[in-house]
Design a protein around this motif. Sequence first.
Motif, PDB file in Angstrom:
ATOM      1  N   MET A   1       0.869  -1.246   0.024  1.00 35.85           N
ATOM      2  CA  MET A   1      -0.098   0.220  -0.077  1.00 35.85           C
ATOM      3  C   MET A   1       0.785   1.247  -0.011  1.00 35.85           C
ATOM      4  O   MET A   1       0.342   2.125  -0.116  1.00 35.85           O
ATOM      5  CB  MET A   1      -0.894   0.044   1.206  1.00 35.85           C
ATOM      6  CG  MET A   1      -1.761  -0.964   1.454  1.00 35.85           C
ATOM      7  SD  MET A   1      -3.244  -1.480  -0.139  1.00 35.85           S
ATOM      8  CE  MET A   1      -2.090  -2.593  -0.820  1.00 35.85           C
TER       9      MET A   1
ATOM     10  N   VAL B   1      -8.601   5.619  -4.879  1.00 31.80           N
ATOM     11  CA  VAL B   1      -9.058   4.346  -4.097  1.00 31.80           C
ATOM     12  C   VAL B   1     -10.490   3.896  -4.607  1.00 31.80           C
ATOM     13  O   VAL B   1     -11.384   4.894  -4.352  1.00 31.80           O
ATOM     14  CB  VAL B   1      -9.056   4.754  -2.639  1.00 31.80           C
ATOM     15  CG1 VAL B   1      -9.578   3.453  -2.001  1.00 31.80           C
ATOM     16  CG2 VAL B   1      -7.585   5.000  -2.252  1.00 31.80           C
TER      17      VAL B   1
ATOM     18  N   PHE C   1     -13.571   1.473  -3.616  1.00 29.96           N
ATOM     19  CA  PHE C   1     -13.685   0.377  -2.824  1.00 29.96           C
ATOM     20  C   PHE C   1     -15.034  -0.490  -3.020  1.00 29.96           C
ATOM     21  O   PHE C   1     -15.904   0.278  -2.890  1.00 29.96           O
ATOM     22  CB  PHE C   1     -13.612   0.818  -1.495  1.00 29.96           C
ATOM     23  CG  PHE C   1     -13.432  -0.220  -0.094  1.00 29.96           C
ATOM     24  CD1 PHE C   1     -12.291  -0.392   0.187  1.00 29.96           C
ATOM     25  CD2 PHE C   1     -14.573  -0.859  -0.017  1.00 29.96           C
ATOM     26  CE1 PHE C   1     -12.040  -1.706   1.062  1.00 29.96           C
ATOM     27  CE2 PHE C   1     -14.511  -2.003   0.859  1.00 29.96           C
ATOM     28  CZ  PHE C   1     -13.069  -2.242   1.692  1.00 29.96           C
TER      29      PHE C   1
ATOM     30  N   HIS D   1      -5.686  -1.826   5.571  1.00 31.07           N
ATOM     31  CA  HIS D   1      -4.818  -1.682   4.225  1.00 31.07           C
ATOM     32  C   HIS D   1      -5.239  -0.148   3.919  1.00 31.07           C
ATOM     33  O   HIS D   1      -4.397   0.507   3.324  1.00 31.07           O
ATOM     34  CB  HIS D   1      -5.375  -2.702   3.224  1.00 31.07           C
ATOM     35  CG  HIS D   1      -4.808  -3.819   3.469  1.00 31.07           C
ATOM     36  ND1 HIS D   1      -5.149  -4.921   4.319  1.00 31.07           N
ATOM     37  CD2 HIS D   1      -3.745  -4.642   2.670  1.00 31.07           C
ATOM     38  CE1 HIS D   1      -4.528  -6.009   4.370  1.00 31.07           C
ATOM     39  NE2 HIS D   1      -3.461  -5.769   3.232  1.00 31.07           N
ATOM     40  N   ILE D   2      -6.169   0.406   4.037  1.00 30.65           N
ATOM     41  CA  ILE D   2      -6.675   1.694   3.989  1.00 30.65           C
ATOM     42  C   ILE D   2      -5.554   2.698   4.581  1.00 30.65           C
ATOM     43  O   ILE D   2      -5.009   3.647   3.904  1.00 30.65           O
ATOM     44  CB  ILE D   2      -7.966   2.136   4.193  1.00 30.65           C
ATOM     45  CG1 ILE D   2      -8.691   1.396   2.943  1.00 30.65           C
ATOM     46  CG2 ILE D   2      -8.207   3.661   4.052  1.00 30.65           C
ATOM     47  CD1 ILE D   2     -10.443   1.377   3.411  1.00 30.65           C
ATOM     48  N   GLN D   3      -5.498   2.400   5.818  1.00 30.33           N
ATOM     49  CA  GLN D   3      -4.572   3.329   6.648  1.00 30.33           C
ATOM     50  C   GLN D   3      -3.233   3.164   6.310  1.00 30.33           C
ATOM     51  O   GLN D   3      -2.174   3.904   6.638  1.00 30.33           O
ATOM     52  CB  GLN D   3      -4.690   2.788   8.301  1.00 30.33           C
ATOM     53  CG  GLN D   3      -6.144   3.434   8.705  1.00 30.33           C
ATOM     54  CD  GLN D   3      -6.528   2.638  10.130  1.00 30.33           C
ATOM     55  OE1 GLN D   3      -5.925   1.836  10.618  1.00 30.33           O
ATOM     56  NE2 GLN D   3      -7.788   3.302  10.460  1.00 30.33           N
TER      57      GLN D   3
ATOM     58  N   ILE E   1      -1.952   3.254   3.291  1.00 35.25           N
ATOM     59  CA  ILE E   1      -1.571   4.104   2.309  1.00 35.25           C
ATOM     60  C   ILE E   1      -0.635   5.282   2.436  1.00 35.25           C
ATOM     61  O   ILE E   1      -1.150   5.727   3.524  1.00 35.25           O
ATOM     62  CB  ILE E   1      -2.905   4.451   1.347  1.00 35.25           C
ATOM     63  CG1 ILE E   1      -3.887   3.288   0.998  1.00 35.25           C
ATOM     64  CG2 ILE E   1      -2.834   5.117   0.381  1.00 35.25           C
ATOM     65  CD1 ILE E   1      -5.358   3.524   0.635  1.00 35.25           C
TER      66      ILE E   1
ATOM     67  N   ALA F   1     -11.746   9.128  -4.408  1.00 37.86           N
ATOM     68  CA  ALA F   1     -11.947   7.632  -3.993  1.00 37.86           C
ATOM     69  C   ALA F   1     -13.632   7.355  -4.264  1.00 37.86           C
ATOM     70  O   ALA F   1     -14.371   8.224  -4.717  1.00 37.86           O
ATOM     71  CB  ALA F   1     -11.934   7.750  -2.484  1.00 37.86           C
TER      72      ALA F   1
ATOM     73  N   LEU G   1     -15.837   3.090   6.572  1.00 39.31           N
ATOM     74  CA  LEU G   1     -14.714   3.262   5.539  1.00 39.31           C
ATOM     75  C   LEU G   1     -14.669   4.603   4.780  1.00 39.31           C
ATOM     76  O   LEU G   1     -13.803   5.263   4.728  1.00 39.31           O
ATOM     77  CB  LEU G   1     -15.163   2.366   4.425  1.00 39.31           C
ATOM     78  CG  LEU G   1     -14.909   0.744   4.776  1.00 39.31           C
ATOM     79  CD1 LEU G   1     -15.612  -0.016   3.537  1.00 39.31           C
ATOM     80  CD2 LEU G   1     -13.534   0.358   5.034  1.00 39.31           C
TER      81      LEU G   1
ATOM     82  N   GLU H   1     -12.665   6.624   7.263  1.00 42.73           N
ATOM     83  CA  GLU H   1     -11.337   6.399   7.288  1.00 42.73           C
ATOM     84  C   GLU H   1     -10.801   6.843   5.999  1.00 42.73           C
ATOM     85  O   GLU H   1      -9.469   7.409   6.102  1.00 42.73           O
ATOM     86  CB  GLU H   1     -10.862   5.116   7.772  1.00 42.73           C
ATOM     87  CG  GLU H   1     -11.383   4.672   9.070  1.00 42.73           C
ATOM     88  CD  GLU H   1     -10.587   5.463  10.308  1.00 42.73           C
ATOM     89  OE1 GLU H   1      -9.500   5.934  10.063  1.00 42.73           O
ATOM     90  OE2 GLU H   1     -11.373   5.973  11.394  1.00 42.73           O
ATOM     91  N   VAL H   2     -11.255   6.863   4.883  1.00 45.57           N
ATOM     92  CA  VAL H   2     -10.729   7.286   3.622  1.00 45.57           C
ATOM     93  C   VAL H   2     -10.628   8.700   3.684  1.00 45.57           C
ATOM     94  O   VAL H   2      -9.525   9.383   3.324  1.00 45.57           O
ATOM     95  CB  VAL H   2     -11.627   6.941   2.357  1.00 45.57           C
ATOM     96  CG1 VAL H   2     -11.153   7.776   1.292  1.00 45.57           C
ATOM     97  CG2 VAL H   2     -11.655   5.335   2.301  1.00 45.57           C
TER      98      VAL H   2
ATOM     99  N   LYS I   1      -7.696   9.815   5.674  1.00 47.93           N
ATOM    100  CA  LYS I   1      -6.408   9.482   4.995  1.00 47.93           C
ATOM    101  C   LYS I   1      -6.228  10.636   3.946  1.00 47.93           C
ATOM    102  O   LYS I   1      -5.050  10.999   3.755  1.00 47.93           O
ATOM    103  CB  LYS I   1      -6.252   8.221   4.431  1.00 47.93           C
ATOM    104  CG  LYS I   1      -6.015   6.886   5.148  1.00 47.93           C
ATOM    105  CD  LYS I   1      -4.613   7.182   6.066  1.00 47.93           C
ATOM    106  CE  LYS I   1      -3.468   6.753   5.166  1.00 47.93           C
ATOM    107  NZ  LYS I   1      -2.277   6.991   6.077  1.00 47.93           N
TER     108      LYS I   1
END
Length: 273
Positions: free
Chosen positions: A190, A198, A200, A229-231, A233, A240, A262, A265-266, A269
């Motif tokens: 990642m 991204v 998803f 996995h997102i965190q 990156i 996204a 999600l 958190e996206v 990030k």
Amino acid sequence: MTIRPDAAKPGTPVILGIPFDANSSWLRGPAGAPPIIRVAFHSGSSNAWTETGVDLSPEGTYCDAGDLKFTFVEPFAAIEKRVGELLDKGLRPVCLGGDHSITLPIVRAFGKRIPGLTILHFDAHPDLYDELEGNRLSHACPFARIMEEGAAKRLIQVGIRTVNGHQCEQAKKFGVEMIEMRHLPALERMKVDGPIYVSFDMDALDPAFAPGISHREPGGMSTREALAHIQAITGKIVGADIVEFNPAQDNTQITATVAAKLLKEVLGKMILN
Ligand code: MN
Ligand code: MN
């Protein structure tokens, strides 16, 4: 308070709902997802801080462009136009699907403005079919079209567990970096240089965690694995999407809550990276 895109500073993430599921090959329903994800996202059952320490509550941290209204314009043209307008304002669109076919017009808008895009694609399925049941715009095909058109430079797929011979050949042809579910975790992979998009697909998650999807494929990611996995990156995330949430299949409403988590958190990030 969520502000409108016109009041947002450049670089701000902007939520855009895309209520479109006409390219689904199995069940309809994802067109109803955007308002339901928003309700879960704004629910008082949780607070506005991400796990990574970003407070989403101050006005202007992100903005919301509402849901796209489809009129007489061809749907993909309407999606590309609206996403392009938001990009031209310097914003970073986060689209709520809709079925996965919407990623094609979204990424077309990105590709025309942001060269060298890397797509991090979370999914049970590679979505690389040349066509499905005669439909080249099916939700099973968007990444074949994206790679043929050169709208992205790199495609990294995560969580795949349905690859067949045809899609294996397609992946080779397009130089797709496929990380199959059976080879996870892949946190080191990642670490990608930006610009990153991204995409998803909710069916990347195991149906035990997210039953509200059209194609339930066992053996998928836990919510925690997806978040990890997102965190992980590292590069700049320019946009996204969260797609394929099907409220008609979501008997306990848990998938709406997972999609909202999600999204949170996206956004976190995007603001951090
Ligand atoms: Mn998909
Ligand atoms: Mn899928």
